[in-house]
Motif scaffolding. Structure first.
Motif, PDB file in Angstrom:
ATOM      1  N   ALA A  91       0.857  -1.188   0.000  1.00 29.45           N
ATOM      2  CA  ALA A  91       0.000   0.000   0.000  1.00 29.45           C
ATOM      3  C   ALA A  91       0.890   1.233   0.000  1.00 29.45           C
ATOM      4  O   ALA A  91       2.080   1.169   0.328  1.00 29.45           O
ATOM      5  CB  ALA A  91      -0.926   0.000   1.216  1.00 29.45           C
ATOM      6  N   VAL A  92       0.314   2.376  -0.362  1.00 31.60           N
ATOM      7  CA  VAL A  92       1.001   3.666  -0.334  1.00 31.60           C
ATOM      8  C   VAL A  92       0.119   4.650   0.426  1.00 31.60           C
ATOM      9  O   VAL A  92      -1.091   4.732   0.170  1.00 31.60           O
ATOM     10  CB  VAL A  92       1.291   4.196  -1.747  1.00 31.60           C
ATOM     11  CG1 VAL A  92       1.893   5.602  -1.685  1.00 31.60           C
ATOM     12  CG2 VAL A  92       2.229   3.255  -2.497  1.00 31.60           C
ATOM     13  N   HIS A  93       0.716   5.383   1.356  1.00 28.74           N
ATOM     14  CA  HIS A  93      -0.007   6.358   2.170  1.00 28.74           C
ATOM     15  C   HIS A  93       0.485   7.760   1.814  1.00 28.74           C
ATOM     16  O   HIS A  93       1.687   7.973   1.581  1.00 28.74           O
ATOM     17  CB  HIS A  93       0.223   6.082   3.647  1.00 28.74           C
ATOM     18  CG  HIS A  93      -0.142   4.679   4.052  1.00 28.74           C
ATOM     19  ND1 HIS A  93      -1.433   4.269   4.240  1.00 28.74           N
ATOM     20  CD2 HIS A  93       0.633   3.581   4.285  1.00 28.74           C
ATOM     21  CE1 HIS A  93      -1.452   2.994   4.589  1.00 28.74           C
ATOM     22  NE2 HIS A  93      -0.206   2.557   4.618  1.00 28.74           N
ATOM     23  N   VAL A  94      -0.443   8.720   1.812  1.00 36.06           N
ATOM     24  CA  VAL A  94      -0.134  10.083   1.386  1.00 36.06           C
ATOM     25  C   VAL A  94      -0.595  11.075   2.446  1.00 36.06           C
ATOM     26  O   VAL A  94      -1.751  11.043   2.879  1.00 36.06           O
ATOM     27  CB  VAL A  94      -0.805  10.416   0.036  1.00 36.06           C
ATOM     28  CG1 VAL A  94      -0.378  11.809  -0.444  1.00 36.06           C
ATOM     29  CG2 VAL A  94      -0.462   9.366  -1.015  1.00 36.06           C
ATOM     30  N   ALA A  95       0.325  11.958   2.876  1.00 36.83           N
ATOM     31  CA  ALA A  95       0.010  13.078   3.762  1.00 36.83           C
ATOM     32  C   ALA A  95       0.254  14.371   2.986  1.00 36.83           C
ATOM     33  O   ALA A  95       1.199  14.454   2.196  1.00 36.83           O
ATOM     34  CB  ALA A  95       0.865  13.037   5.024  1.00 36.83           C
ATOM     35  N   TYR A  96      -0.573  15.382   3.249  1.00 39.80           N
ATOM     36  CA  TYR A  96      -0.516  16.612   2.469  1.00 39.80           C
ATOM     37  C   TYR A  96       0.102  17.756   3.266  1.00 39.80           C
ATOM     38  O   TYR A  96      -0.098  17.889   4.469  1.00 39.80           O
ATOM     39  CB  TYR A  96      -1.923  16.978   1.966  1.00 39.80           C
ATOM     40  CG  TYR A  96      -2.344  16.047   0.849  1.00 39.80           C
ATOM     41  CD1 TYR A  96      -2.020  16.336  -0.467  1.00 39.80           C
ATOM     42  CD2 TYR A  96      -2.980  14.841   1.120  1.00 39.80           C
ATOM     43  CE1 TYR A  96      -2.341  15.466  -1.493  1.00 39.80           C
ATOM     44  CE2 TYR A  96      -3.316  13.957   0.101  1.00 39.80           C
ATOM     45  CZ  TYR A  96      -2.990  14.278  -1.204  1.00 39.80           C
ATOM     46  OH  TYR A  96      -3.288  13.400  -2.229  1.00 39.80           O
ATOM     47  N   GLY A  97       0.881  18.572   2.552  1.00 44.05           N
ATOM     48  CA  GLY A  97       1.530  19.726   3.150  1.00 44.05           C
ATOM     49  C   GLY A  97       0.610  20.926   3.231  1.00 44.05           C
ATOM     50  O   GLY A  97      -0.445  20.981   2.591  1.00 44.05           O
ATOM     51  N   GLY A  98       1.027  21.924   4.032  1.00 45.94           N
ATOM     52  CA  GLY A  98       0.268  23.156   4.188  1.00 45.94           C
ATOM     53  C   GLY A  98       1.100  24.180   4.921  1.00 45.94           C
ATOM     54  O   GLY A  98       2.289  23.958   5.185  1.00 45.94           O
ATOM     55  N   PRO A  99       0.538  25.323   5.265  1.00 46.17           N
ATOM     56  CA  PRO A  99       1.317  26.395   5.910  1.00 46.17           C
ATOM     57  C   PRO A  99       2.004  25.958   7.194  1.00 46.17           C
ATOM     58  O   PRO A  99       3.034  26.525   7.568  1.00 46.17           O
ATOM     59  CB  PRO A  99       0.264  27.472   6.186  1.00 46.17           C
ATOM     60  CG  PRO A  99      -0.836  27.202   5.223  1.00 46.17           C
ATOM     61  CD  PRO A  99      -0.862  25.722   5.023  1.00 46.17           C
ATOM     62  N   ASN A 100       1.455  24.946   7.869  1.00 45.00           N
ATOM     63  CA  ASN A 100       2.056  24.456   9.108  1.00 45.00           C
ATOM     64  C   ASN A 100       2.756  23.119   8.926  1.00 45.00           C
ATOM     65  O   ASN A 100       3.035  22.423   9.904  1.00 45.00           O
ATOM     66  CB  ASN A 100       0.970  24.343  10.187  1.00 45.00           C
ATOM     67  CG  ASN A 100       0.343  25.680  10.520  1.00 45.00           C
ATOM     68  OD1 ASN A 100       1.051  26.668  10.712  1.00 45.00           O
ATOM     69  ND2 ASN A 100      -0.976  25.727  10.572  1.00 45.00           N
ATOM     70  N   GLY A 101       3.035  22.772   7.677  1.00 47.34           N
ATOM     71  CA  GLY A 101       3.728  21.514   7.409  1.00 47.34           C
ATOM     72  C   GLY A 101       2.760  20.386   7.109  1.00 47.34           C
ATOM     73  O   GLY A 101       1.601  20.608   6.738  1.00 47.34           O
ATOM     74  N   LEU A 102       3.223  19.173   7.267  1.00 53.23           N
ATOM     75  CA  LEU A 102       2.416  18.001   6.933  1.00 53.23           C
ATOM     76  C   LEU A 102       1.245  17.848   7.896  1.00 53.23           C
ATOM     77  O   LEU A 102       1.363  18.087   9.098  1.00 53.23           O
ATOM     78  CB  LEU A 102       3.275  16.742   6.979  1.00 53.23           C
ATOM     79  CG  LEU A 102       4.284  16.572   5.839  1.00 53.23           C
ATOM     80  CD1 LEU A 102       5.232  15.425   6.136  1.00 53.23           C
ATOM     81  CD2 LEU A 102       3.568  16.344   4.501  1.00 53.23           C
ATOM     82  N   THR A 103       0.122  17.447   7.340  1.00 55.89           N
ATOM     83  CA  THR A 103      -1.065  17.198   8.141  1.00 55.89           C
ATOM     84  C   THR A 103      -1.706  15.898   7.676  1.00 55.89           C
ATOM     85  O   THR A 103      -1.557  15.499   6.512  1.00 55.89           O
ATOM     86  CB  THR A 103      -2.074  18.355   7.997  1.00 55.89           C
ATOM     87  OG1 THR A 103      -3.272  18.010   8.702  1.00 55.89           O
ATOM     88  CG2 THR A 103      -2.423  18.615   6.541  1.00 55.89           C
ATOM     89  N   LEU A 104      -2.408  15.248   8.584  1.00 54.21           N
ATOM     90  CA  LEU A 104      -3.127  14.025   8.237  1.00 54.21           C
ATOM     91  C   LEU A 104      -4.570  14.314   7.834  1.00 54.21           C
ATOM     92  O   LEU A 104      -5.326  13.380   7.549  1.00 54.21           O
ATOM     93  CB  LEU A 104      -3.091  13.047   9.409  1.00 54.21           C
ATOM     94  CG  LEU A 104      -1.687  12.513   9.725  1.00 54.21           C
ATOM     95  CD1 LEU A 104      -1.690  11.671  10.990  1.00 54.21           C
ATOM     96  CD2 LEU A 104      -1.144  11.704   8.560  1.00 54.21           C
ATOM     97  N   VAL A 105      -4.952  15.582   7.792  1.00 54.30           N
ATOM     98  CA  VAL A 105      -6.272  15.951   7.285  1.00 54.30           C
ATOM     99  C   VAL A 105      -6.315  15.642   5.793  1.00 54.30           C
ATOM    100  O   VAL A 105      -5.489  16.133   5.026  1.00 54.30           O
ATOM    101  CB  VAL A 105      -6.571  17.435   7.542  1.00 54.30           C
ATOM    102  CG1 VAL A 105      -7.900  17.838   6.897  1.00 54.30           C
ATOM    103  CG2 VAL A 105      -6.582  17.727   9.030  1.00 54.30           C
ATOM    104  N   GLY A 106      -7.231  14.820   5.374  1.00 48.94           N
ATOM    105  CA  GLY A 106      -7.352  14.463   3.964  1.00 48.94           C
ATOM    106  C   GLY A 106      -6.331  13.454   3.489  1.00 48.94           C
ATOM    107  O   GLY A 106      -6.139  13.297   2.274  1.00 48.94           O
ATOM    108  N   ASP A 107      -5.649  12.749   4.428  1.00 46.21           N
ATOM    109  CA  ASP A 107      -4.654  11.762   4.018  1.00 46.21           C
ATOM    110  C   ASP A 107      -5.313  10.637   3.220  1.00 46.21           C
ATOM    111  O   ASP A 107      -6.525  10.417   3.306  1.00 46.21           O
ATOM    112  CB  ASP A 107      -3.925  11.202   5.235  1.00 46.21           C
ATOM    113  CG  ASP A 107      -4.821  10.338   6.102  1.00 46.21           C
ATOM    114  OD1 ASP A 107      -5.609  10.912   6.874  1.00 46.21           O
ATOM    115  OD2 ASP A 107      -4.740   9.105   6.001  1.00 46.21           O
TER     116      ASP A 107
END
Length: 539
Positions: A91-107
């Motif tokens: 499997a492959v897991h994806v975390a998304y970046g933002g102004p405060n760095g990586l977040t698990l929101v919407g992973d």
């Protein structure tokens, strides 16, 4: 106003305040040892978390949703699906970046699509290799995932590559699937080809769309080949699939031999003054002068129509001033970056099997890194630096089986306009710890003189404050870099696939080591990267 011995006091005060922090050293960021992040598979999908998954065996960063922040994809190739019935599907897991760095929101968690042309099967190891690039020119990165042990028909372990397309909402669930039996792709899927063991993305033909290099080092009794699929506005196409290998025709100087593993490692950079990306191909098991597994690297230079195999450059240890020895595995790892700020990328080559020391007292497999500097005409004949853990300015000491240079990653960690190099020494052992094979990572900083002329950091897992070191963690086995918060300074990503998590051996961990930029004193352009200098003639 020109410089004067009778400046107003206010001006003199301004110059005093403007001196770099730290008594004359340039104000610059480095990788931080505080506030770093760790992720394990439970952060993404608790149902797939298990011992032996090797989460972190592959990592890649790119902006998949086009929001201006890098995102992180992590391979977990040994993950089981279907309640554990199908082992090592991956499997492959994806975390998304933002102004405060990586977040698990919407992973996201990606698998081979059920009901698709290539459904999940036991032993596929989907996620063993990853690469990212904009293959369709829509300004969002796409993700290529290697499943190197995928069965294709009756060809066991032939391998496949899935491409997931970027969108404003992130990566799309459906994927495009490539094998050596896909129409237009040269060669034929055969047992143990391992198509997709190595992946790299770059614009090799200069048309603005990224292309995908796919290593199949098991091809032809492990002689190995590399396929090039070219990007278009409709995505990747095999219409002009190129096949790179050793030997004529359509190959390189050198002889294609069983066991060479051509294409086991890949790196993309612009080593000359061209406007197209170039491809470095590692051949770590190449025999040289009847010595086995000495290794070699071949660099292919991009052209308008892709690669012309006649325009290539072989790099042996002899060509860069070294003596090749049995088991050096020169080319086992590759990374490209502009370490001296010249405008041309340079090539870092890992030789983790290199012995270090005087004959008869060598530290076998201590490891070494060679950097060949780019120029307008490419890499040929340019300065090469070699360093190991016994080199002045590099911490620790060379010891048997450290395997310094087994993993490499290049990025600008200190925001000075020059790339830096992270180097994994995955079997490093710290004296008096009582632990073995814990691993460590060196960060060697670029300078106008290249690598080794600047600063260096060296820590094990505890020193980077990303968990406690344990036996056989092999911290530093996998490396990458990304700018997850958009501040211009890159973070280092360390995959630790052998890490035990909550008592589950080899469950795997990923550490994100941040880079803290020093605040600018002024916002009017006086300061640039690590350079903090001005005088009274500045406008």
């Amino acid at each position: 106003m020109g410089k004067s011995a009778s400046w107003p006091a206010a001006t003199a005060l301004l110059l005093l305040v403007g001196q770099p922090f730290g008594g004359g050293a340039p104000a610059a960021a480095q990788l931080t040892v505080t506030g770093n992040q760790t992720f394990d598979e439970r952060d993404f999908d608790v149902t797939s978390f298990a011992a032996g998954n090797q989460f972190g065996q592959a990592v890649v960063t790119c902006d998949f949703n086009g929001d201006g922040f890098d995102d992180l994809a992590v391979g977990s190739p040994m993950a089981d699906l279907f309640g554990g019935v199908a082992n090592s599907v991956g499997a492959v897991h994806v975390a998304y970046g933002g102004p405060n760095g990586l977040t698990l929101v919407g992973d996201q968690t990606l698998t081979q699509p059920f009901g698709g042309p290539d459904p999940p099967e036991e032993g596929d190891q989907f996620g063993r290799a990853l690469a990212a690039g904009d293959f369709d020119g829509d300004q969002r990165c796409d993700l290529a995932v290697g499943a190197l042990f995928e069965d294709v028909g009756v060809a066991f372990g032939a391998g496949s590559v899935h491409v997931f397309w970027g969108s404003n909402e992130g990566l799309e669930d459906a994927s495009q699937v490539w094998t050596q039996d896909t129409p237009g792709v040269q060669e034929t899927a055969e047992t143990d080809d391992r198509f997709g063991q190595a992946l790299a993305a770059g614009d090799f033909d200069g048309d603005g769309d990224d292309d995908l290099a796919i290593g199949a080092p098991g091809e032809n009794d492990s002689a190995g080949v590399v396929h090039i699929l070219f990007g278009t506005l409709e995505g990747l196409t095999a219409a002009a699939d190129e096949l790179l290998h050793e030997g004529d025709p359509q190959g390189t100087s050198g002889t294609s031999e069983a066991g060479d593993n051509f294409g086991a490692s890949l790196a993309v950079g612009r080593f000359d003054d061209g406007f197209r990306d170039d491809l470095a191909v590692g051949i770590p098991s190449e025999d040289v002068a009847d010595l086995p597994n000495v290794g070699r690297v071949v660099v292919f230079y991009g052209e308008n129509t892709g690669f012309d195999s006649r325009i290539h450059e072989p790099l042996t240890q002899a060509a860069v001033g070294l003596s090749g020895e049995e088991g050096d595995t020169f080319g086992y790892a590759l990374a490209a970056g502009d370490f001296d700020g010249s405008g041309n990328d340079d090539l870092a080559i890992g030789s983790p099997g290199e012995g270090v020391g005087l004959p008869g007292s060598e530290a076998s497999q201590a490891g070494q890194v060679t950097v060949v500097y780019g120029g307008d005409a490419g890499l040929a004949g340019n300065v090469a630096h070699h360093f190991n853990q016994d080199t002045t300015g590099i911490s620790d000491q060379a010891e048997a089986f450290d395997r310094f240079g087994e993993a490499l990653a290049a990025a600008d960690f200190d925001f000075d306009g020059r790339d830096d190099l992270a180097i994994g020494a995955l079997f490093e052992e710290f004296e008096n710890s009582g632990l073995s094979n814990t691993g460590a990572v060196h960060a060697v900083y670029g300078s106008p003189r290249g690598l080794g002329g600047g600063a260096e950091q060296f820590h094990g897992q505890g020193g980077w404050n990303v968990g406690a070191a344990e036996d056989n963690d092999t911290f530093g086995e996998v490396l990458a870099a990304g700018d997850f918060d958009g501040n211009g300074a890159f973070s280092l990503v360390v995959g630790v696939p052998r890490e035990g998590v909550s008592g589950e051996a080899d469950a795997g961990l990923v550490a994100v080591i941040g880079s803290v930029r020093q605040p600018f004193l002024f916002a009017d352009g006086f300061e640039s990267g690590a350079t903090v200098a001005w005088d009274a003639t500045a406008p």
